[in-house]
Scaffold this motif. Structure first.
Motif, short mmCIF file in Angstrom:
data_model
loop_
_atom_site.label_atom_id
_atom_site.label_comp_id
_atom_site.label_asym_id
_atom_site.label_seq_id
_atom_site.Cartn_x
_atom_site.Cartn_y
_atom_site.Cartn_z
N ILE A 198 0.84 -1.21 0.00
CA ILE A 198 0.00 0.00 0.00
C ILE A 198 0.87 1.25 0.00
N ALA A 199 1.92 1.24 0.81
CA ALA A 199 2.84 2.39 0.83
C ALA A 199 3.50 2.56 -0.53
N GLY A 200 3.89 1.45 -1.15
CA GLY A 200 4.49 1.51 -2.48
C GLY A 200 3.52 2.03 -3.52
N ALA A 201 2.26 1.61 -3.43
CA ALA A 201 1.25 2.09 -4.37
C ALA A 201 0.99 3.58 -4.19
N SER A 202 1.06 4.03 -2.95
CA SER A 202 0.90 5.47 -2.70
C SER A 202 2.03 6.25 -3.35
N LEU A 203 3.24 5.74 -3.23
CA LEU A 203 4.40 6.42 -3.81
C LEU A 203 4.44 6.32 -5.33
N ALA A 204 4.24 5.11 -5.85
CA ALA A 204 4.43 4.87 -7.28
C ALA A 204 3.24 5.31 -8.12
N TRP A 205 2.04 5.11 -7.60
CA TRP A 205 0.86 5.32 -8.42
C TRP A 205 -0.04 6.44 -7.91
N GLY A 206 0.36 7.05 -6.81
CA GLY A 206 -0.48 8.09 -6.24
C GLY A 206 -1.79 7.55 -5.68
N LEU A 207 -1.75 6.35 -5.13
CA LEU A 207 -2.94 5.76 -4.53
C LEU A 207 -3.58 6.76 -3.58
N PRO A 208 -4.86 7.01 -3.73
CA PRO A 208 -5.52 8.00 -2.87
C PRO A 208 -5.38 7.65 -1.39
N SER A 209 -5.27 8.67 -0.56
CA SER A 209 -5.08 8.45 0.86
C SER A 209 -6.24 7.70 1.49
N THR A 210 -7.41 7.78 0.88
CA THR A 210 -8.55 7.04 1.43
C THR A 210 -8.30 5.53 1.42
N TRP A 211 -7.63 5.05 0.39
CA TRP A 211 -7.29 3.63 0.33
C TRP A 211 -6.33 3.27 1.45
N HIS A 212 -5.37 4.13 1.67
CA HIS A 212 -4.39 3.88 2.73
C HIS A 212 -5.10 3.82 4.08
N VAL A 213 -6.04 4.71 4.30
CA VAL A 213 -6.76 4.74 5.57
C VAL A 213 -7.66 3.51 5.70
N VAL A 214 -8.44 3.21 4.69
CA VAL A 214 -9.40 2.11 4.77
C VAL A 214 -8.68 0.77 4.85
N VAL A 215 -7.76 0.53 3.95
CA VAL A 215 -7.07 -0.78 3.93
C VAL A 215 -6.01 -0.84 5.02
N GLY A 216 -5.19 0.19 5.13
CA GLY A 216 -4.10 0.17 6.10
C GLY A 216 -4.57 0.24 7.54
N THR A 217 -5.40 1.21 7.84
CA THR A 217 -5.88 1.37 9.21
C THR A 217 -7.01 0.41 9.52
N GLY A 218 -7.98 0.30 8.62
CA GLY A 218 -9.14 -0.55 8.86
C GLY A 218 -8.80 -2.03 8.81
N PHE A 219 -8.57 -2.54 7.61
CA PHE A 219 -8.34 -3.98 7.45
C PHE A 219 -7.06 -4.44 8.14
N LEU A 220 -5.94 -3.83 7.81
CA LEU A 220 -4.67 -4.30 8.36
C LEU A 220 -4.53 -4.00 9.85
N GLY A 221 -5.14 -2.91 10.30
CA GLY A 221 -5.12 -2.61 11.72
C GLY A 221 -5.80 -3.70 12.54
N ALA A 222 -6.87 -4.26 11.99
CA ALA A 222 -7.57 -5.34 12.67
C ALA A 222 -6.92 -6.70 12.41
N TYR A 223 -6.29 -6.85 11.26
CA TYR A 223 -5.69 -8.14 10.89
C TYR A 223 -4.40 -8.40 11.66
N THR A 224 -3.55 -7.40 11.73
CA THR A 224 -2.29 -7.58 12.45
C THR A 224 -2.56 -7.46 13.94
N THR A 225 -1.64 -7.97 14.73
CA THR A 225 -1.98 -8.11 16.14
C THR A 225 -0.78 -7.94 17.06
#
Length: 122
Positions: free
Chosen positions: A49-76
């Motif tokens: 996700i960080a790479g996609a943000s840098l390379a492709w300009g992935l919108p910050s909403t994706w970073h928040v939803v996937v990074g904070t939401g999904f991965l925040g709950a998935y990792t432990t």
């Protein structure tokens, strides 16, 4: 709307974490492997996700939803620390060090691999 998206992603992340733990425990008989697997896979995806943000300009909403939401709950982190403390409680400091250092090294390597791979492809 963002709050709902984060909550929804977190629900899926929590379910995925639970299933990862069940599968790992069934295959190996050890719940610590499920924690390691979830944390390393989560780090790999966070790197992507960080790479996609840098390379492709992935919108910050994706970073928040996937990074904070999904991965925040998935990792432990909390389970990882409780497992480390249990090794100390059981008077197994070498296992505790291997658990903490192994997870740290593998997680960092996975995050770097995800980041570099996506940036390189971008």
């Amino acid at each position: 709307m963002m709050y709902l998206a984060v909550c929804g992603a977190a629900a899926f992340g929590a379910l995925a974490r639970h299933l990862t733990g069940l599968v790992a425990t069934r295959l190996t008989g050890r719940s610590t492997l499920g924690t390691l697997l979830a944390n390393v896979l989560g780090a790999l995806l966070a790197g992507c996700i960080a790479g996609a943000s840098l390379a492709w300009g992935l919108p910050s909403t994706w970073h928040v939803v996937v990074g904070t939401g999904f991965l925040g709950a998935y990792t432990t982190f909390s389970s990882w620390m409780v497992e480390a403390a249990a090794y100390l409680r059981d008077d197994e400091p070498i296992k505790m060090l291997l658990h903490v250092m192994g997870s740290t090294v593998l997680g960092t390597a996975a995050a770097a691999l995800g980041l570099v791979t996506v940036v390189t492809l971008g």
